[in-house]
Structures are given as structure tokens and as C-alpha cells.
Design a protein around this motif. Structure first.
Motif, PDB file in Angstrom:
ATOM      1  N   ALA A 123     -11.177  49.117 -37.106  1.00  7.36           N
ATOM      2  CA  ALA A 123     -10.740  49.637 -35.798  1.00  7.36           C
ATOM      3  C   ALA A 123     -10.441  48.503 -34.828  1.00  7.36           C
ATOM      4  O   ALA A 123     -10.895  48.487 -33.691  1.00  7.36           O
ATOM      5  N   ASP A 124      -9.644  47.539 -35.332  1.00  4.20           N
ATOM      6  CA  ASP A 124      -9.254  46.371 -34.528  1.00  4.20           C
ATOM      7  C   ASP A 124     -10.481  45.636 -33.999  1.00  4.20           C
ATOM      8  O   ASP A 124     -10.560  45.261 -32.832  1.00  4.20           O
ATOM      9  N   GLY A 125     -11.445  45.436 -34.903  1.00  2.00           N
ATOM     10  CA  GLY A 125     -12.649  44.714 -34.499  1.00  2.00           C
ATOM     11  C   GLY A 125     -13.385  45.412 -33.375  1.00  2.00           C
ATOM     12  O   GLY A 125     -13.843  44.783 -32.427  1.00  2.00           O
ATOM     13  N   TYR A 126     -13.533  46.749 -33.503  1.00  2.00           N
ATOM     14  CA  TYR A 126     -14.201  47.541 -32.465  1.00  2.00           C
ATOM     15  C   TYR A 126     -13.587  47.248 -31.081  1.00  2.00           C
ATOM     16  O   TYR A 126     -14.280  47.212 -30.084  1.00  2.00           O
ATOM     17  N   GLY A 127     -12.265  47.073 -31.069  1.00  2.00           N
ATOM     18  CA  GLY A 127     -11.562  46.813 -29.823  1.00  2.00           C
ATOM     19  C   GLY A 127     -11.519  45.356 -29.413  1.00  2.00           C
ATOM     20  O   GLY A 127     -10.922  45.025 -28.384  1.00  2.00           O
ATOM     21  N   HIS A 128     -12.111  44.471 -30.211  1.00  2.00           N
ATOM     22  CA  HIS A 128     -12.168  43.046 -29.857  1.00  2.00           C
ATOM     23  C   HIS A 128     -11.042  42.237 -30.493  1.00  2.00           C
ATOM     24  O   HIS A 128     -10.907  41.038 -30.201  1.00  2.00           O
ATOM     25  N   ALA A 167     -11.782  38.501 -34.312  1.00  2.00           N
ATOM     26  CA  ALA A 167     -13.200  38.750 -34.543  1.00  2.00           C
ATOM     27  C   ALA A 167     -13.600  38.314 -35.942  1.00  2.00           C
ATOM     28  O   ALA A 167     -14.685  37.756 -36.147  1.00  2.00           O
ATOM     29  N   ALA A 168     -12.727  38.552 -36.919  1.00  2.00           N
ATOM     30  CA  ALA A 168     -13.024  38.159 -38.294  1.00  2.00           C
ATOM     31  C   ALA A 168     -13.175  36.653 -38.414  1.00  2.00           C
ATOM     32  O   ALA A 168     -14.105  36.160 -39.068  1.00  2.00           O
ATOM     33  N   ALA A 169     -12.266  35.908 -37.796  1.00  2.00           N
ATOM     34  CA  ALA A 169     -12.348  34.449 -37.872  1.00  2.00           C
ATOM     35  C   ALA A 169     -13.617  33.937 -37.207  1.00  2.00           C
ATOM     36  O   ALA A 169     -14.276  33.019 -37.716  1.00  2.00           O
ATOM     37  N   ALA A 170     -13.970  34.540 -36.068  1.00  2.00           N
ATOM     38  CA  ALA A 170     -15.198  34.126 -35.384  1.00  2.00           C
ATOM     39  C   ALA A 170     -16.420  34.464 -36.232  1.00  2.00           C
ATOM     40  O   ALA A 170     -17.375  33.683 -36.313  1.00  2.00           O
ATOM     41  N   VAL A 187     -16.012  50.429 -26.130  1.00  2.00           N
ATOM     42  CA  VAL A 187     -15.261  49.209 -26.421  1.00  2.00           C
ATOM     43  C   VAL A 187     -14.094  49.470 -27.363  1.00  2.00           C
ATOM     44  O   VAL A 187     -13.043  48.822 -27.251  1.00  2.00           O
ATOM     45  N   THR A 188     -14.241  50.414 -28.288  1.00  2.00           N
ATOM     46  CA  THR A 188     -13.204  50.625 -29.290  1.00  2.00           C
ATOM     47  C   THR A 188     -11.982  51.337 -28.718  1.00  2.00           C
ATOM     48  O   THR A 188     -10.858  51.092 -29.165  1.00  2.00           O
TER      49      THR A 188
END
Length: 383
Positions: A43-48, A53-56, A361-362
Motif C-alpha cells: 500500500a505504497d509503504g503505508y502511505g510513506h 521506505a523499502a530502501a530505508a 497514514v495510508t
């Protein structure tokens, strides 16, 4: 770190906070023995922002990433991620061949789904068993058939079964009887799988709340979604472990003005000023994902003070009570943030609107600009 004024309204994501949270969670679950960590970026990194977010998360030590759909998994591969990656929600006719080609692990809930995956050949598959959520996953009376089919496909070289997993229904309520029941059922499923001849690489049951509250459920791997973004998966029950909320939402006032006692505000006049006051207009609304239910319930932060939302949230804007003050257009408004300055948090908004922080947030997006900052560095990047 420079922090420019937002362009009308924006989401600001601190990548350092995500890295920090992943490190904290991995250390927490690995106190007694090594346990791998999956950061969920669906879900788009819970809106992030999924890729960011994946790279972080990878930089923070995430061993795995998790997404819902094959499309999300392929988008992550397109963004450059090459680590272990699981997706778990598919429909008949989905692009299993694309997933296999991209080294994405897929999930089977049923013999029919496993057969469709096996027809592609060469898939790494995880099996999901329903232990009491009564949502996705093989029901108890279908476990034996699913495991037998998996053994047959594995023996024929069509798939490799890499994991068996399930999902809690009530891990945010530590005393809920379903938790013990589900963990016992999961152990039963693992034993049955072993008797059938399966030897998966990982077994996993724990989500964010169970990662914090139920060490017995950690098995080989835990899946952390909302906690990776610094939000509490079990408000009132979770221990304080030093998670940092990664998302702030900011805007600028477009105007402020005086209104008289008795004046109604916004559509339907659901709020009338009890006395002479001033109000400000914030240029974000449900078109950006601001909950309409926030009208007359939530508050924002303006000039170092909480300012309640008055009247209904509109598609493009909402109104806040400025309590007699007239800050100029362009004054910063913080809808929510980490709470360090006293500003509302996503959890505050969730409680005000009768939902959970996950949804807050999402759901945000629309015309909001998303900007990335790194509190361990010096610059932000708009998207």
C-alpha cells in the motif's frame, strides 16, 4: 537540516526514522536468538512511499520485504530492490511467471492456487494457513491436502516450498484468547507439514503487535508493518521501545478572518461560533485523504498551539478555530507529526476519527506532495 515551508500541503517522510525503527525492531526480536525481520511496504509503504521506505528498511537491516500484490513486488524490483521479497495476495490469472522471473516469492492459499503457480515452474512458494483470522489462507480441513500437493510439486521440481505462515487476528489485545488458540494451531500446522515431508526455510506468524508483545510467536521471522513507520500497533499495551514516527503532514494557511458569535462554519453549519472568534482555512481536504470524520473532532498545530477543526472537512480544505488570533497567510499548519513539539500525532487523529493510525497514514495522498528528509543528513527530496 533545512526545512522549507510546504507548498500548499505536503507529506514529509523522515527516512532516518524508518531505518531507526527497523534497527530497533530487529534488535528487539533477536534478544535470545537470531530472528529475521520482514518490513512490510505494501500500500505504497503505508502511505510513506513504497520504494523509498523499502530502501530505508533495507539500510536499517530488514532481511525481507513484504507486499500484498505481485504488481507491488514487480514495482519494487523495478526500483532496484534485489533482496528476499514475499507477496501474498493474488487472484486467478495473476502474473506468476513475472514473479518467478523477478525472483519474487509468492503465496498459495489453496491447492488450486498452488497448481496454477506450479504450472509456471521454478517458483519459490510459501503456504499460508488460516489459524483463526478466517480471511486468507487454507482452512484447517484443507491443510493436509495443501501440504500433500506441495510435496508432490516439490518432488517434481515445479516449486520450492520456502515458508509456512499465518496471521494473528487480535495480537494488539494481549489477553485475547484467540492469540493462544492461533499460536497452538500454527504449531499444529507446522507439525503436520513436517509429517507430510515439507522442510520450509522459514515459519512466521508474528506481526508488529506480536513482535512487541508475544515473543513465543516469533519463530524464524517476524513481519513488521506499522511499527516500522514508528506507529504503535497496540496503543495502551505496547512497551515503549523508542520507535519514531516517520510521517508528518503539513500545510500553510491560505487565509484567516474574524467571524461573529453565532456564525456557522463550513457545509451544513455543523458548528456555530459560541463567541466572536477567528478562523483559518487550510488547503487540504478529503481529496487529499483527510478524513471527513475529522470535522469537529480532530485538531492541528498552528503557532505552537492546538487549533480544533471546526465544521465539516471539505474536498479541498477545512477550517480551524484560531481563538481570536489572525496569523498571516503562509503560516505553517501541522496536521500531525511525531508529537515532539506538542503537535497531534497520527494516533491522535485516529482516536479523534474513530479509526486506527494505519488508515490515517495510508489514506493520505491525492494532491499532497510527498517530500523525503533524512534527519541524519541535510537535504530533503520532493516527489
Amino acid at each position: 537540516m533545512t526545512d522549507p515551508a510546504p507548498h500548499r500541503a505536503e507529506i514529509v517522510v523522515d527516512l532516518a526514522a524508518i531505518r531507526h525503527n527497523v534497527r530497533v525492531l530487529k534488535d528487539l526480536v533477536s534478544v535470545d536468538r537470531p530472528v529475521r525481520l520482514m518490513t512490510v511496504v505494501k500500500a505504497d509503504g503505508y502511505g510513506h512511499g513504497m520504494a523509498e521506505a523499502a530502501a530505508a528498511a533495507r539500510a536499517g537491516g530488514a532481511d525481507w520485504l513484504g507486499v500484498a500484490t505481485i504488481d507491488e513486488a514487480l514495482a519494487l524490483r523495478g526500483a532496484g530492490d534485489r533482496g528476499p521479497l514475499l507477496c501474498w495476495l493474488s487472484a486467478p490469472g495473476d502474473d506468476f511467471a513475472g514473479a518467478v522471473a523477478a525472483d519474487v516469492e509468492v503465496t498459495a492459499y489453496s491447492v488450486a492456487e498452488l497448481d496454477e503457480i506450479a504450472a509456471v515452474g521454478g517458483a519459490r512458494v510459501q503456504l499460508k494457513v488460516d489459524t483463526g483470522l478466517s480471511r486468507g489462507g487454507a482452512p484447517r480441513d484443507a491443510w493436509a491436502a495443501l501440504f500433500a500437493a506441495a510435496v508432490a510439486h516439490e518432488a517434481a521440481g515445479r516449486v520450492r516450498v520456502t515458508g509456512i505462515w499465518s496471521h494473528f487476528a487480535a495480537s494488539d489485545e494481549p489477553a485475547h484468547p484467540a492469540n493462544d488458540q492461533q499460536e497452538a494451531a500454527f504449531r499444529e500446522a507446522l507439525a503436520l507439514a513436517g509429517q507430510a515431508g515439507l522442510d520450509p526455510e522459514v515459519a512466521h506468524l508474528a506481526n508488529s503487535a506480536a513482535a512487541l508483545l508475544r515473543p513465543s510467536s516469533h519463530f524464524d521471522l517476524v513481519r513488521c508493518g506499522i511499527a516500522s513507520y514508528g506507529l504503535d500497533p497496540a496503543p495502551g499495551a505496547s512497551p515503549r521501545v523508542g520507535l519514531r514516527p516517520a510521517m508528518s503532514v503539513r500545510a500553510r494557511l491560505v487565509m484567516s478572518k474574524a467571524i461573529a458569535a453565532g456564525d456557522g462554519v463550513s457545509y451544513g453549519h455543523t458548528w456555530h461560533a459560541p463567541e466572536d472568534t477567528t478562523v483559518g482555512v487550510v488547503p487540504a481536504g478529503y481529496g487529499e485523504g483527510v478524513p471527513r470524520a475529522a470535522g469537529n473532532t480532530a485538531a492541528v498545530w498552528v503557532d505552537d498551539s492546538l487549533r480544533p477543526i471546526r465544521g465539516r472537512v471539505c474536498m479541498d480544505q477545512f477550517v480551524v478555530d484560531l481563538h481570536g488570533e489572525l496569523p498571516p497567510p503562509g503560516t505553517e499548519v501541522v496536521l500531525f507529526g511525531p508529537g515532539d513539539r506538542g503537535e497531534p500525532t497520527a494516533q491522535d487523529w485516529a482516536e479523534a476519527t474513530g479509526t486506527i493510525s494505519y488508515e490515517i497514514v495510508t489514506r493520505l495522498g491525492g494532491r499532497l506532495v510527498r517530500r523525503y528528509v533524512d534527519s541524519d543528513a541535510t537535504e530533503g527530496t520532493p516527489r
